[in-house]
Design a protein around this motif. Sequence first.
Motif, PDB file in Angstrom:
ATOM      1  N   GLY A 155     -14.685  14.745  -1.247  1.00 26.64           N
ATOM      2  CA  GLY A 155     -15.474  15.909  -2.011  1.00 26.64           C
ATOM      3  C   GLY A 155     -15.862  15.289  -3.168  1.00 26.64           C
ATOM      4  N   GLY A 156     -16.188  13.917  -3.219  1.00 29.70           N
ATOM      5  CA  GLY A 156     -16.424  13.277  -4.698  1.00 29.70           C
ATOM      6  C   GLY A 156     -15.399  12.769  -5.505  1.00 29.70           C
ATOM      7  N   ARG A 157     -14.119  13.210  -5.028  1.00 31.68           N
ATOM      8  CA  ARG A 157     -13.088  12.861  -5.816  1.00 31.68           C
ATOM      9  C   ARG A 157     -12.251  11.677  -4.950  1.00 31.68           C
ATOM     10  NH1 ARG A 157      -8.331  17.396  -7.647  1.00 31.68           N
ATOM     11  NH2 ARG A 157      -8.034  16.240  -9.410  1.00 31.68           N
ATOM     12  N   LEU A 158     -11.702  10.686  -6.029  1.00 32.81           N
ATOM     13  CA  LEU A 158     -10.898   9.411  -5.363  1.00 32.81           C
ATOM     14  C   LEU A 158      -9.928  10.075  -4.701  1.00 32.81           C
ATOM     15  CD1 LEU A 158     -11.248   6.650  -8.054  1.00 32.81           C
ATOM     16  CD2 LEU A 158     -12.390   6.925  -5.941  1.00 32.81           C
ATOM     17  N   THR A 159      -9.488   9.706  -3.597  1.00 36.22           N
ATOM     18  CA  THR A 159      -8.452   9.914  -2.867  1.00 36.22           C
ATOM     19  C   THR A 159      -7.631   9.016  -2.317  1.00 36.22           C
ATOM     20  OG1 THR A 159      -9.407  12.098  -2.474  1.00 36.22           O
ATOM     21  CG2 THR A 159      -7.633  11.588  -1.060  1.00 36.22           C
ATOM     22  N   ALA A 160      -6.304   9.040  -2.217  1.00 32.90           N
ATOM     23  CA  ALA A 160      -5.798   7.610  -1.359  1.00 32.90           C
ATOM     24  C   ALA A 160      -4.425   8.372  -0.759  1.00 32.90           C
ATOM     25  CB  ALA A 160      -5.123   6.787  -2.457  1.00 32.90           C
ATOM     26  N   ARG A 161      -3.953   7.610   0.385  1.00 32.32           N
ATOM     27  CA  ARG A 161      -2.699   7.929   0.984  1.00 32.32           C
ATOM     28  C   ARG A 161      -1.403   7.191   0.241  1.00 32.32           C
ATOM     29  NH1 ARG A 161      -2.321   9.752   6.646  1.00 32.32           N
ATOM     30  NH2 ARG A 161      -4.393  10.449   7.268  1.00 32.32           N
ATOM     31  N   LYS A 162      -0.504   7.874   0.107  1.00 32.43           N
ATOM     32  CA  LYS A 162       0.707   6.888  -0.631  1.00 32.43           C
ATOM     33  C   LYS A 162       0.886   5.959   0.488  1.00 32.43           C
ATOM     34  CE  LYS A 162       2.567  11.085  -3.017  1.00 32.43           C
ATOM     35  NZ  LYS A 162       3.597  11.972  -3.006  1.00 32.43           N
ATOM     36  N   SER A 163       1.058   6.373   1.552  1.00 27.15           N
ATOM     37  CA  SER A 163       1.310   5.242   2.383  1.00 27.15           C
ATOM     38  C   SER A 163       0.685   4.190   2.494  1.00 27.15           C
ATOM     39  CB  SER A 163       1.577   5.911   4.000  1.00 27.15           C
ATOM     40  OG  SER A 163       0.523   6.350   4.390  1.00 27.15           O
ATOM     41  N   THR A 164      -0.711   4.157   2.461  1.00 27.33           N
ATOM     42  CA  THR A 164      -1.659   3.341   2.575  1.00 27.33           C
ATOM     43  C   THR A 164      -1.334   2.400   1.239  1.00 27.33           C
ATOM     44  OG1 THR A 164      -2.994   4.658   3.760  1.00 27.33           O
ATOM     45  CG2 THR A 164      -4.309   2.716   2.543  1.00 27.33           C
ATOM     46  N   LEU A 165      -1.368   2.964  -0.138  1.00 24.47           N
ATOM     47  CA  LEU A 165      -1.080   2.240  -1.208  1.00 24.47           C
ATOM     48  C   LEU A 165       0.096   1.519  -1.088  1.00 24.47           C
ATOM     49  CD1 LEU A 165      -2.169   5.061  -3.732  1.00 24.47           C
ATOM     50  CD2 LEU A 165      -3.410   2.909  -2.973  1.00 24.47           C
ATOM     51  N   ARG A 166       1.261   2.166  -0.614  1.00 22.15           N
ATOM     52  CA  ARG A 166       2.566   1.188  -0.471  1.00 22.15           C
ATOM     53  C   ARG A 166       2.441   0.022   0.356  1.00 22.15           C
ATOM     54  NH1 ARG A 166       5.026   6.358   0.573  1.00 22.15           N
ATOM     55  NH2 ARG A 166       6.002   7.022  -1.327  1.00 22.15           N
ATOM     56  N   ALA A 167       1.650   0.191   1.687  1.00 18.16           N
ATOM     57  CA  ALA A 167       1.363  -1.132   2.458  1.00 18.16           C
ATOM     58  C   ALA A 167       0.446  -1.997   1.781  1.00 18.16           C
ATOM     59  CB  ALA A 167       0.531  -0.581   3.703  1.00 18.16           C
ATOM     60  N   TRP A 168      -0.549  -1.369   0.970  1.00 19.02           N
ATOM     61  CA  TRP A 168      -1.330  -2.489   0.236  1.00 19.02           C
ATOM     62  C   TRP A 168      -0.454  -3.168  -0.909  1.00 19.02           C
ATOM     63  CZ3 TRP A 168      -2.868  -1.479  -5.351  1.00 19.02           C
ATOM     64  CH2 TRP A 168      -4.005  -2.410  -5.599  1.00 19.02           C
ATOM     65  N   ARG A 194       1.444  -5.870   0.883  1.00 22.29           N
ATOM     66  CA  ARG A 194       0.566  -7.223   0.953  1.00 22.29           C
ATOM     67  C   ARG A 194       0.416  -7.944  -0.185  1.00 22.29           C
ATOM     68  NH1 ARG A 194      -2.091  -3.158   4.027  1.00 22.29           N
ATOM     69  NH2 ARG A 194      -3.829  -3.043   2.642  1.00 22.29           N
ATOM     70  N   GLN A 195      -0.013  -7.231  -1.243  1.00 21.29           N
ATOM     71  CA  GLN A 195      -0.304  -7.891  -2.462  1.00 21.29           C
ATOM     72  C   GLN A 195       1.090  -8.653  -2.982  1.00 21.29           C
ATOM     73  OE1 GLN A 195      -3.385  -7.782  -4.126  1.00 21.29           O
ATOM     74  NE2 GLN A 195      -3.821  -6.652  -2.347  1.00 21.29           N
ATOM     75  N   GLU A 196       2.182  -8.145  -2.716  1.00 20.38           N
ATOM     76  CA  GLU A 196       3.267  -8.695  -3.262  1.00 20.38           C
ATOM     77  C   GLU A 196       3.686  -9.984  -2.153  1.00 20.38           C
ATOM     78  OE1 GLU A 196       8.022  -7.553  -4.029  1.00 20.38           O
ATOM     79  OE2 GLU A 196       7.051  -6.319  -2.624  1.00 20.38           O
ATOM     80  N   ALA A 197       3.372  -9.675  -0.894  1.00 18.90           N
ATOM     81  CA  ALA A 197       3.422 -10.846   0.202  1.00 18.90           C
ATOM     82  C   ALA A 197       2.756 -12.152  -0.241  1.00 18.90           C
ATOM     83  CB  ALA A 197       3.176 -10.344   1.378  1.00 18.90           C
TER      84      ALA A 197
END
Length: 87
Positions: free
Chosen positions: A51-64, A67-70
């Motif tokens: 709906g035009g608003r930035l959205t994210a899943r907490k689980s997806t951000l945690r995985a991301w 990956r950044q940390e690894a």
Amino acid sequence: THTPPDPPNSTAPLADDMLNGARPIAEFIGTNERRVYHLAETKQIPVFRLGGRLTARKSTLRAWIERQEAQAMSGAAPNPEGETTME
């Protein structure tokens, strides 16, 4: 109506896994809204628009974040296409 089953490894209802808006995303990852917008514009963070608003899943951000940390721990750096390369 039929409710589809939760995806594998999901322990929370979908609504509990969602962050709606730049401010909640920024608070979750420990940055500011401006940085979230920049990361989203440059496709460096896994977000989408609902709906035009930035959205994210907490689980997806945690995985991301994991990956950044690894990548940081292995000495690998993401290239512009987001793939890991060794420097």
